[in-house]
Design a protein around this motif. Structure first.
Motif, PDB file in Angstrom:
ATOM      1  N   LEU A   1       0.826  -1.195   0.088  1.00 12.92           N
ATOM      2  CA  LEU A   1       0.167   0.006   0.043  1.00 12.92           C
ATOM      3  C   LEU A   1       0.916   1.008   0.197  1.00 12.92           C
ATOM      4  O   LEU A   1       1.729   1.513   0.821  1.00 12.92           O
ATOM      5  N   THR A   2       0.649   2.001  -0.963  1.00 12.54           N
ATOM      6  CA  THR A   2       1.352   3.239  -0.997  1.00 12.54           C
ATOM      7  C   THR A   2       0.499   4.583  -1.173  1.00 12.54           C
ATOM      8  O   THR A   2      -0.905   4.351  -1.441  1.00 12.54           O
ATOM      9  N   ALA A   3       1.049   5.750  -1.090  1.00 15.83           N
ATOM     10  CA  ALA A   3       0.317   7.059  -1.276  1.00 15.83           C
ATOM     11  C   ALA A   3       1.460   7.972  -1.510  1.00 15.83           C
ATOM     12  O   ALA A   3       2.585   7.773  -1.201  1.00 15.83           O
ATOM     13  N   SER A   4       0.859   9.245  -2.135  1.00 14.23           N
ATOM     14  CA  SER A   4       2.158  10.096  -2.408  1.00 14.23           C
ATOM     15  C   SER A   4       2.555  10.513  -1.019  1.00 14.23           C
ATOM     16  O   SER A   4       2.014  10.630  -0.286  1.00 14.23           O
ATOM     17  N   GLN A   5       3.868  11.101  -1.197  1.00 17.29           N
ATOM     18  CA  GLN A   5       4.504  11.524   0.255  1.00 17.29           C
ATOM     19  C   GLN A   5       3.469  12.596   0.662  1.00 17.29           C
ATOM     20  O   GLN A   5       3.512  12.858   1.983  1.00 17.29           O
ATOM     21  N   ARG A   6       3.414  13.585  -0.197  1.00 11.53           N
ATOM     22  CA  ARG A   6       2.411  14.701   0.334  1.00 11.53           C
ATOM     23  C   ARG A   6       1.165  14.265   0.878  1.00 11.53           C
ATOM     24  O   ARG A   6       0.819  14.907   2.130  1.00 11.53           O
ATOM     25  N   GLU A   7       0.588  13.369   0.543  1.00 12.12           N
ATOM     26  CA  GLU A   7      -0.826  12.748   1.015  1.00 12.12           C
ATOM     27  C   GLU A   7      -0.593  12.113   2.290  1.00 12.12           C
ATOM     28  O   GLU A   7      -1.344  12.415   3.202  1.00 12.12           O
ATOM     29  N   ARG A   8       0.569  11.412   2.394  1.00 13.70           N
ATOM     30  CA  ARG A   8       0.642  10.750   3.695  1.00 13.70           C
ATOM     31  C   ARG A   8       0.943  11.565   4.735  1.00 13.70           C
ATOM     32  O   ARG A   8       0.685  11.502   5.878  1.00 13.70           O
ATOM     33  N   ALA A   9       1.770  12.814   4.407  1.00 11.70           N
ATOM     34  CA  ALA A   9       2.194  13.820   5.298  1.00 11.70           C
ATOM     35  C   ALA A   9       0.895  14.590   5.851  1.00 11.70           C
ATOM     36  O   ALA A   9       0.711  14.727   7.001  1.00 11.70           O
ATOM     37  N   ARG A  10      -0.012  14.809   4.904  1.00  8.58           N
ATOM     38  CA  ARG A  10      -1.226  15.361   5.304  1.00  8.58           C
ATOM     39  C   ARG A  10      -2.236  14.521   6.193  1.00  8.58           C
ATOM     40  O   ARG A  10      -3.051  15.220   6.930  1.00  8.58           O
ATOM     41  N   ARG A  11      -2.120  13.322   5.810  1.00  8.71           N
ATOM     42  CA  ARG A  11      -3.091  12.220   6.697  1.00  8.71           C
ATOM     43  C   ARG A  11      -2.374  12.468   8.060  1.00  8.71           C
ATOM     44  O   ARG A  11      -3.175  12.521   9.096  1.00  8.71           O
ATOM     45  N   ARG A  12      -1.198  12.326   8.310  1.00  8.03           N
ATOM     46  CA  ARG A  12      -0.582  12.199   9.498  1.00  8.03           C
ATOM     47  C   ARG A  12      -0.831  13.559  10.297  1.00  8.03           C
ATOM     48  O   ARG A  12      -1.140  13.747  11.343  1.00  8.03           O
TER      49      ARG A  12
ATOM     50  N   ILE B   1       0.475  -7.389  -4.401  1.00  8.75           N
ATOM     51  CA  ILE B   1      -0.537  -6.522  -5.165  1.00  8.75           C
ATOM     52  C   ILE B   1      -0.326  -5.145  -4.738  1.00  8.75           C
ATOM     53  O   ILE B   1      -0.326  -4.468  -3.517  1.00  8.75           O
ATOM     54  N   HIS B   2       0.060  -4.095  -5.653  1.00  6.50           N
ATOM     55  CA  HIS B   2       0.362  -2.769  -5.294  1.00  6.50           C
ATOM     56  C   HIS B   2      -1.080  -1.965  -5.264  1.00  6.50           C
ATOM     57  O   HIS B   2      -1.627  -1.961  -6.385  1.00  6.50           O
ATOM     58  N   ILE B   3      -1.200  -1.334  -4.360  1.00  6.77           N
ATOM     59  CA  ILE B   3      -2.419  -0.303  -4.483  1.00  6.77           C
ATOM     60  C   ILE B   3      -2.049   1.051  -3.881  1.00  6.77           C
ATOM     61  O   ILE B   3      -1.574   1.309  -2.857  1.00  6.77           O
TER      62      ILE B   3
END
Length: 234
Positions: free
Chosen positions: A152-163, A205-207
Motif C-alpha cells: 500500500l502506497t500514497a504520495s508523500q504529500r498525501e501521507r504527510a497530510r494524513r498524519r 498487489i500494489h495499491i
C-alpha cells in the motif's frame, strides 16, 4: 459477526511506507474477517521505548540485544496492542508507542540485523493461527509464504497530510512541512537500510491509495481474497 468464511490459517501481509494507511486498512480488514491484526511496527516501537526507559543507547546494537530477552518476556502482544506484565496485571502501553519519537526510535531498531532476527520468531509464532499483519517487510521477510500480500502506497504529500490531520484531530500542534520532512527522512532510512529494507514483494498487489477512500481500498482487497477463494461469503 463476520459475513465471511475464512480459510484456516489465512495470513494477509500488508506492507508500505509510513503514513500509507496500512494500519487503518489492516484494522478494517481484520474486523471484516474476524482475524487478529498484528502491527509489527508496534513491536519495534516497543523495543525502542524499552531501550529508552532503561537508558540503553540505540546506537549500540549489542546493548539492545542484551535487554531484548527481558523486554520480550515481559511483553504481551495482542490484536489490541502491546501490554506490559506488571505483577499480576497487564498494563496497556500502546498509547506510549504511537508518538513521533517512538516512530523514530523504531526506525533505528528496525535497522539492527541481529535484533530483527531475534524478533522474527516472535512475529511468526503469533501469526501461525491466521492474522492480518502490517509493516514494512511482512511479505518479503516475516511472512514470505503468506497467502495474500498487498503493498500500500500514497504520495508523500498525501501521507504527510494524513498524519497532520490525525495530529490536529487529537488537538496536537502539527506543522505540515515538518511532518513531510520527517516522512522523507524515514522513507530514506527504511528504503536504504541493509537489513530487510522496505520493498514490495514480487507477488504483492500494489495499491496506490492517494486518491482512494479507505472503504474502496478494503473492498479491493476483499475482492482479491474472494477471487482467490481465500474467503467466501456465508
Amino acid at each position: 459477526m463476520s459475513r465471511w468464511l475464512v480459510n484456516q490459517g489465512l495470513q494477509i501481509a500488508i506492507d508500505g511506507p509510513s503514513g500509507s494507511g496500512k494500519g487503518t486498512i489492516a484494522a478494517l480488514i481484520g474486523e471484516e474477517l474476524a482475524l487478529p491484526v498484528l502491527d509489527t511496527g508496534l513491536l519495534y516501537r516497543y523495543v525502542g521505548w524499552r531501550a529508552e526507559e532503561e537508558s540503553v543507547s540505540l546506537d549500540d546494537e549489542n546493548a539492545v540485544l542484551s535487554m531484548l530477552d527481558a523486554a520480550i518476556t515481559s511483553m504481551v502482544w495482542k490484536a489490541e496492542g502491546i501490554f506490559l506484565k506488571e505483577a499480576d496485571a497487564e498494563k496497556d502501553c500502546t498509547s506510549r508507542l504511537r508518538d513521533e519519537n517512538a516512530g523514530a526510535r523504531a526506525s533505528k531498531v528496525a535497522a539492527m540485523p541481529q535484533v530483527r532476527t531475534a524478533l522474527l520468531d516472535v512475529q511468526r509464532d503469533i501469526a501461525k493461527l491466521g492474522c492480518v499483519m502490517d509493516g514494512r517487510d511482512i511479505g518479503t521477510v516475516v511472512l514470505p509464504d503468506a497467502q495474500a500480500k498487498f503493498y500500500l502506497t500514497a504520495s508523500q504529500r498525501e501521507r504527510a497530510r494524513r498524519r497532520w490531520s490525525q495530529l490536529k484531530a487529537k488537538g496536537e500542534d502539527a506543522d505540515l512541512e515538518r511532518i513531510a520532512a520527517e516522512l522523507r527522512a524515514r522513507d530514506e532510512r527504511d528504503t536504504d537500510r541493509d537489513c530487510a529494507p522496505l520493498e514490495k514483494a514480487m507477488d504483492a498487489i500494489h495499491i496506490d491509495s492517494t486518491t482512494m477512500a479507505m472503504d474502496d481500498v478494503v473492498d479491493r482487497i476483499l475482492n482479491v481474497l474472494e477471487r482467490r477463494k481465500l474467503i467466501n461469503k456465508k
